[in-house]
Scaffold this motif. Structure first.
Motif, PDB file in Angstrom:
ATOM      1  N   UNK A 147       0.794  -1.140   0.091  1.00 36.49           N
ATOM      2  CA  UNK A 147       0.059  -0.084  -0.145  1.00 36.49           C
ATOM      3  C   UNK A 147       0.798   1.365  -0.003  1.00 36.49           C
ATOM      4  N   UNK A 148       0.836   2.074  -0.999  1.00 37.50           N
ATOM      5  CA  UNK A 148       1.648   3.294  -1.050  1.00 37.50           C
ATOM      6  C   UNK A 148       0.829   4.587  -1.265  1.00 37.50           C
ATOM      7  N   UNK A 149       0.994   5.277  -0.322  1.00 37.21           N
ATOM      8  CA  UNK A 149       0.325   6.640  -0.248  1.00 37.21           C
ATOM      9  C   UNK A 149       1.002   7.692  -0.237  1.00 37.21           C
ATOM     10  N   UNK A 150       0.579   8.824  -1.058  1.00 40.22           N
ATOM     11  CA  UNK A 150       1.219   9.982  -1.333  1.00 40.22           C
ATOM     12  C   UNK A 150       0.317  10.966  -0.530  1.00 40.22           C
ATOM     13  N   UNK A 151       0.827  11.727   0.404  1.00 37.98           N
ATOM     14  CA  UNK A 151       0.027  12.549   1.354  1.00 37.98           C
ATOM     15  C   UNK A 151       0.698  14.129   1.499  1.00 37.98           C
ATOM     16  N   UNK A 152      -0.167  15.124   1.940  1.00 42.08           N
ATOM     17  CA  UNK A 152       0.275  16.327   2.139  1.00 42.08           C
ATOM     18  C   UNK A 152       0.909  16.382   3.516  1.00 42.08           C
ATOM     19  N   UNK A 153       2.093  16.822   3.595  1.00 40.21           N
ATOM     20  CA  UNK A 153       2.856  16.781   4.766  1.00 40.21           C
ATOM     21  C   UNK A 153       2.910  18.521   5.225  1.00 40.21           C
ATOM     22  N   UNK A 154       3.364  19.245   4.684  1.00 44.88           N
ATOM     23  CA  UNK A 154       3.508  21.077   4.838  1.00 44.88           C
ATOM     24  C   UNK A 154       2.689  21.497   3.738  1.00 44.88           C
ATOM     25  N   UNK A 155       1.744  22.513   3.771  1.00 43.73           N
ATOM     26  CA  UNK A 155       0.872  22.906   3.045  1.00 43.73           C
ATOM     27  C   UNK A 155       1.502  24.367   2.404  1.00 43.73           C
ATOM     28  N   UNK A 156       0.771  24.993   1.629  1.00 46.81           N
ATOM     29  CA  UNK A 156       1.204  26.367   0.963  1.00 46.81           C
ATOM     30  C   UNK A 156       1.517  27.522   1.866  1.00 46.81           C
ATOM     31  N   UNK A 157       0.697  27.300   2.926  1.00 50.33           N
ATOM     32  CA  UNK A 157       0.997  28.384   4.164  1.00 50.33           C
ATOM     33  C   UNK A 157       2.252  27.975   5.078  1.00 50.33           C
ATOM     34  N   UNK A 224       5.806  20.346   1.128  1.00 48.81           N
ATOM     35  CA  UNK A 224       6.190  19.103   1.265  1.00 48.81           C
ATOM     36  C   UNK A 224       5.223  17.863   1.298  1.00 48.81           C
ATOM     37  N   UNK A 225       5.552  16.834   0.366  1.00 47.49           N
ATOM     38  CA  UNK A 225       4.717  15.711   0.384  1.00 47.49           C
ATOM     39  C   UNK A 225       5.224  14.576   1.149  1.00 47.49           C
ATOM     40  N   UNK A 226       4.463  13.656   1.574  1.00 45.12           N
ATOM     41  CA  UNK A 226       4.962  12.478   2.601  1.00 45.12           C
ATOM     42  C   UNK A 226       4.793  11.276   1.569  1.00 45.12           C
ATOM     43  N   UNK A 227       5.632  10.355   1.360  1.00 43.38           N
ATOM     44  CA  UNK A 227       5.179   9.107   0.552  1.00 43.38           C
ATOM     45  C   UNK A 227       5.768   7.896   1.398  1.00 43.38           C
ATOM     46  N   UNK A 228       4.523   7.356   1.697  1.00 34.12           N
ATOM     47  CA  UNK A 228       4.641   6.293   2.853  1.00 34.12           C
ATOM     48  C   UNK A 228       4.286   4.970   2.087  1.00 34.12           C
ATOM     49  N   UNK A 229       5.197   4.164   2.440  1.00 38.82           N
ATOM     50  CA  UNK A 229       5.133   2.648   1.931  1.00 38.82           C
ATOM     51  C   UNK A 229       4.857   1.442   2.945  1.00 38.82           C
ATOM     52  N   UNK A 230       3.899   1.023   2.797  1.00 42.13           N
ATOM     53  CA  UNK A 230       3.467   0.153   3.712  1.00 42.13           C
ATOM     54  C   UNK A 230       2.996  -1.605   2.966  1.00 42.13           C
ATOM     55  N   UNK A 231       2.885  -2.413   3.985  1.00 44.65           N
ATOM     56  CA  UNK A 231       2.424  -3.610   3.321  1.00 44.65           C
ATOM     57  C   UNK A 231       1.614  -4.241   4.380  1.00 44.65           C
ATOM     58  N   UNK A 232       0.480  -4.963   3.771  1.00 44.19           N
ATOM     59  CA  UNK A 232      -0.396  -5.585   4.743  1.00 44.19           C
ATOM     60  C   UNK A 232      -0.002  -6.802   5.280  1.00 44.19           C
TER      61      UNK A 232
END
Length: 429
Positions: A147-157, A224-232
């Motif tokens: 399961x790979x997730x790209x998520x917001x970490x730090x926004x434009x502000x 900044x984006x987070x990229x999370x690599x997980x496994x079930x």
């Protein structure tokens, strides 16, 4: 309107605006996990997806799904809740071999779909409560699936992630149109790791990705984006075992030799294998069931879960002492050792760590519960047993169903060994 309904409406408006402008993003030459071309890894972090069933969560206009099907020979189910985003996808990519476009809610879809071999979400999973999405993904992926997730970490502000599981307002920007307000779960990496681990995943890596110099339109872009690599994780037994521990009824002299006549038998020596302590591989804690006239006492952890009073056993403490100490530290309630009845031991695991939870009933106490500012759990409240809330901490849920198998609480499995037949539930729970 719920948070998720608000988000769905915003993305429907966004999709309609893009339809009106006639804009479709091109199918990329590589899978892009961020808004910036060439930043971070590509599809290789999903593993070999050739011929594999892959779920694209919140697929938008479908360009990532088409890339995986065309370039990596994946069989992609691209699911999108926004009807206008779905229209964009099928208006351009309908009939693409290897891609099935689905309009609907991913959580509902996973209830009936066959388990997928891999899943990913590029910027989309943060618009859904993780306490809803992660259990569904756990059930909807085969054991070992990435399961790979790209998520917001730090926004434009420049606002960094939250340390509590709660949504906050973020804006969807679109050129020449007003921004659209949404609510997003922008969470710290450690919090995402705790959530994923608690819902049956092993987190393998979390990377923070920033725009490179050659891709920055704004030299002070703070995003900044987070990229999370997980496994079930693999499946465990389906039920909590309620079989009581076997108690031997054989006399002390069963070996055939007469029992010692002395009232003080000779002492037998013992020694450790080595002077070094054993390698730690387990965590042990207690959870206290405090049931009053108004219901069951539960508090809100800073990570968002509701849970029983309790915590980690400290060196030199008995289990009863831990219950009394944690109860006083977290809630201000005072109990005595005679007020505590230990129910039994629950065993499960988180990653490679064995988790040992001991349930207890506190039969009497003094005082009223209140929030202690230096504790992780607070906002204590009483809940009727027939109106228990969602989002229970898994260890608290396991303790409650070991105590009362009739309570309709879902949780990951554990093995329960009661300390007394009188505390053992009848049948599987």
């Amino acid at each position: 309107m719920s948070v998720e309904d608000l988000n769905a409406e915003a993305w429907t408006v966004y999709g309609q605006r893009q339809l009106s402008h006639g804009y479709m993003p091109p199918v990329p030459e590589r899978l892009e996990w961020t808004p910036w071309e060439g930043v971070g890894p590509g599809a290789e972090i999903l593993g070999d997806v050739s011929g594999q069933r892959v779920l694209d969560i919140g697929s938008g206009p479908g360009h990532h799904a088409v890339h995986l099907a065309r370039t990596h020979d994946a069989r992609v189910t691209a699911i999108e809740l926004s009807v206008t985003q779905h229209q964009r996808a099928i208006g351009t990519h309908a009939g693409t071999p290897g891609v099935r476009f689905v309009h609907g809610d991913v959580i509902d879809h996973l209830r009936t779909a066959q388990p997928f071999d891999a899943a990913y979400a590029i910027g989309s999973l943060a618009f859904t409560d993780p306490h809803r999405s992660l259990p569904a993904l756990r059930d909807g992926l085969r054991p070992g699936a990435p399961l790979v997730l790209s998520l917001l970490h730090t926004d434009l502000h420049g606002r960094g992630p939250s340390t509590t599981v709660a949504p906050r307002e973020q804006m969807i920007l679109l050129r020449d149109n007003p921004p659209l307000a949404t609510q997003m779960w922008v969470l710290a990496p450690r919090l995402w790791e705790d959530l994923l681990t608690g819902h049956g995943f092993r987190v393998e890596a979390i990377d923070l990705l920033r725009p490179s110099d050659e891709n920055e339109n704004n030299p002070v872009n703070p995003v900044v984006q987070q990229l999370i690599r997980a496994r079930r994780l693999p499946d465990r037994p389906a039920h909590v075992s309620s079989r009581p521990a076997r108690v031997s009824s054989r006399p002390a002299h069963v070996s055939g030799r007469p029992a010692p006549t002395s009232s003080r038998p000779a002492r037998i020596s013992s020694r450790p294998r080595t002077p070094r302590p054993p390698a730690p591989h387990a965590a042990i804690g207690v959870g206290a069931i405090v049931l009053g006239d108004q219901g069951l006492l539960l508090g809100r952890h800073r990570h968002g879960t509701l849970e029983l009073p309790g915590g980690t056993v400290e060196a030199g403490e008995s289990l009863e002492e831990t219950v009394i100490r944690e109860l006083a530290e977290e809630t201000g309630l005072i109990a005595r050792p005679d007020d505590v009845t230990l129910l039994g031991t629950l065993l499960d695991h988180v990653g490679d760590v064995v988790r040992v939870s001991v349930g207890a009933i506190v039969n009497a106490w003094q005082g009223e519960p209140f929030t202690r500012p230096d504790e992780s759990v607070g906002d204590w409240a009483w809940y009727p047993l027939d109106q228990l809330p969602d989002d229970l901490f898994v260890c608290s849920a396991q303790i409650l169903t070991a105590w009362r198998p009739d309570l309709p609480i879902d949780h990951t499995p554990a093995h329960f060994t009661p300390y007394d037949r009188r505390t053992a539930p009848s049948g599987d729970v």
